[in-house]
Design an enzyme around this catalytic site. Structure first.
Site, PDB file in Angstrom:
ATOM      1  NE  ARG A 157      -0.191  12.407  10.646  1.00  0.00           N
ATOM      2  CZ  ARG A 157      -0.627  11.453  11.596  1.00  0.00           C
ATOM      3  NH1 ARG A 157      -0.206  11.395  12.613  1.00  0.00           N
ATOM      4  NH2 ARG A 157      -1.031  10.156  10.947  1.00  0.00           N
ATOM      5  CG  ASN A 193      -3.717  -4.710  12.476  1.00  0.00           C
ATOM      6  OD1 ASN A 193      -3.213  -5.559  12.209  1.00  0.00           O
ATOM      7  ND2 ASN A 193      -4.804  -4.056  11.604  1.00  0.00           N
ATOM      8  CG  LEU A 251      -1.723  -1.316   1.409  1.00  0.00           C
ATOM      9  CD1 LEU A 251      -2.811  -0.957   2.600  1.00  0.00           C
ATOM     10  CD2 LEU A 251      -2.338  -1.717   0.374  1.00  0.00           C
ATOM     11  CG  ASN A 256      41.014  21.378 -14.020  1.00  0.00           C
ATOM     12  OD1 ASN A 256      41.206  22.345 -13.337  1.00  0.00           O
ATOM     13  ND2 ASN A 256      40.087  20.188 -13.583  1.00  0.00           N
ATOM     14  CB  ALA A 303      53.171  23.149  -0.061  1.00  0.00           C
ATOM     15  NE  ARG A 360      35.280  17.651  -7.015  1.00  0.00           N
ATOM     16  CZ  ARG A 360      35.332  18.814  -7.984  1.00  0.00           C
ATOM     17  NH1 ARG A 360      36.377  19.808  -7.550  1.00  0.00           N
ATOM     18  NH2 ARG A 360      34.714  18.747  -8.916  1.00  0.00           N
ATOM     19  NE  ARG A 408      61.388  29.871  -8.961  1.00  0.00           N
ATOM     20  CZ  ARG A 408      62.535  29.622  -8.611  1.00  0.00           C
ATOM     21  NH1 ARG A 408      63.505  30.238  -8.328  1.00  0.00           N
ATOM     22  NH2 ARG A 408      62.392  28.437  -7.969  1.00  0.00           N
ATOM     23  CB  ALA A 444      -2.388   4.993  -2.598  1.00  0.00           C
TER      24      ALA A 444
END
Length: 446
Positions: free
Chosen positions: A14, A170, A7, A382, A376, A329, A436, A9
């Site tokens: 709430r 029930n 069931l 990209n 670092a 990622r 540089r 549906a």
């Protein structure tokens, strides 16, 4: 033969959500997916979803589940009305009908199996699942004798004060002899407080009616609002953690960690506080995860350490160390013994064995050979504003601090990049690359 009807549906008013109630997520799966999963071991010949509110959305969400049939209930006028919609599709069916609720997601397979077996051995016309609750408010009361024969079910709002003292409730889960149920379904009446057709009224029309009392009342918890959703989430999380602790996983602070059904652990894994696992995540033996880490659809090898970091749709081989405060990622693949350090982000890149990206770097759309040392603040630039381009760094190469590699670019093996360089052209193997600006000193400037 066995048919299962779910069931599904209802509007779920709430929940105060644009999402249908049966599609609300619970530990990585929707409520209705959990209900369907609870009866998978029974191998039913028919699986039917009775849909109504946002029916198309519910059907679409289950498009990957083969063998499902959908029956529309419109309008929604109670559980009896819902099951009446099966009279046509099951006109030629002979066997048992198992009726489940799409918002009761905690049922165990063994509980449903016990219900079906009791129904068959007792040759009942209907067998229902019951539970004794400390606070049965809102639940229909079941009236039965000591042998398990049920005489009546009375909805809470229709109970007298004396009837409400009965705490046998029930659960809304039934197994019917379909032929006998089909004969009485047209006799249902709306003569009750809500003016709806109750499926529970069929119990008084069918004989014999039996019940099976569930040992763990949590299994029949229904979901009508966000609070009840959170309660069910807590039950599932406790089940999952207990299972994996029994399999040899240590949770330092179990209550602070959450899992999905698709999470898998090897032995001797230590999960520190505030760690969360989503989707199809696997963690190999001997790993230490956390504290404060989030893994989603991640494949983590053995003897890996992840500290205060995020790993999503990524593959991490044995012996790697990640974090603190790193993010892997989607599309990231780390080979053995890589080191991804603090405040490093890796995206859609393959990094070969023994390479290190220790500090404050972004590596995107890149291929790094073995034993590369990324200094670092190194950035693979990209994106040109329209397209993404690839950076290739050969084995044994080193980049100095604050280097920018403007893709597309290829660095050969054993290349050294001077600190502070911005490189836009390929570099041959064994070379030193500098990019540089000339340093100027103006004395007495102040």
């Amino acid at each position: 033969m066995l048919a299962v009807a779910v069931l599904a549906a209802g509007k779920g008013t709430r929940m105060k959500s644009d999402l249908p109630k049966v599609l609300q997520p619970l530990a990585g799966a929707t409520l209705v997916e959990r209900v369907l999963g609870s009866c998978r071991a029974l191998d039913p010949q028919r699986q039917i979803l009775i849909v109504g509110h946002q029916a198309e959305r519910v059907e679409q969400s289950l498009s990957q589940h083969g063998g499902l049939e959908f029956v529309l209930q419109q309008p929604q006028n109670g559980t009896g009305h819902a099951v009446q919609q099966l009279l046509a599709p099951l006109a030629d069916f002979e066997g048992e009908l198992l009726v489940l609720n799409g918002d009761v997601p905690l049922l165990r397979e063994e509980t449903i199996t016990a219900l079906l077996e009791r129904h068959r051995t007792s040759q009942a016309a209907v067998t229902l699942l019951t539970a004794r609750l400390d606070d049965p408010t809102g639940y229909g009361r079941v009236f039965a004798d000591a042998s398990g024969h049920v005489s009546a079910i009375v909805e809470h709002r229709d109970c007298s004060e004396e009837q409400r003292a009965n705490n046998l409730t029930n659960a809304g889960i039934y197994c019917f002899n379909w032929s006998k149920l089909a004969a009485v379904l047209p006799q249902l009446s709306t003569d009750n407080d809500q003016g709806e057709l109750y499926l529970t009224d069929t119990v008084a029309m069918l004989s014999p009616a039996m019940h099976v009392e569930v040992a763990d009342a949590d299994e029949i918890n229904g979901i009508n609002d966000r609070y009840q959703l959170a309660q069910c989430e807590a039950v599932i999380q406790q089940r999952l953690r207990r299972h994996w602790m029994a399999e040899g996983v240590t949770f330092v602070d179990p209550e602070s960690c959450t899992l999905s059904d698709g999470t898998r652990f090897g032995r001797d894994v230590v999960v520190e506080p505030q760690c969360h696992f989503r989707g199809e995540t696997s963690v190999g033996s001997g790993c230490r995860i956390g504290p404060g880490s989030f893994l989603e659809n991640a494949s983590v090898g053995e003897e890996v350490e992840v500290l205060y970091s995020v790993v999503r749709d990524a593959v991490v081989a044995d012996g790697c160390t990640i974090g603190p405060y790193a993010q892997l990622r989607p599309g990231t693949e780390l080979a053995r013994d890589c080191r991804i350090g603090n405040f490093v982000e890796i995206k859609k890149s393959q990094i070969a064995a023994g390479s290190k990206v220790n500090h404050l770097s972004y590596i995107g759309d890149a291929q790094l050979g073995e034993n590369v040392n990324v200094g670092a603040g190194t950035i693979t630039a990209n994106y040109d504003g329209v397209n993404k381009h690839q950076t290739v760094i050969g084995a044994g190469s080193k980049t100095g601090a604050n280097s920018v590699l403007v893709a597309p670019i290829t660095l050969g093996a054993n290349v050294t990049v001077g600190a502070g360089s911005t490189l836009t052209k390929d570099v041959p193997a064994g070379a030193l690359a500098l990019g540089r600006a000339k340093q100027l000193i103006k004395e007495n400037w102040s």
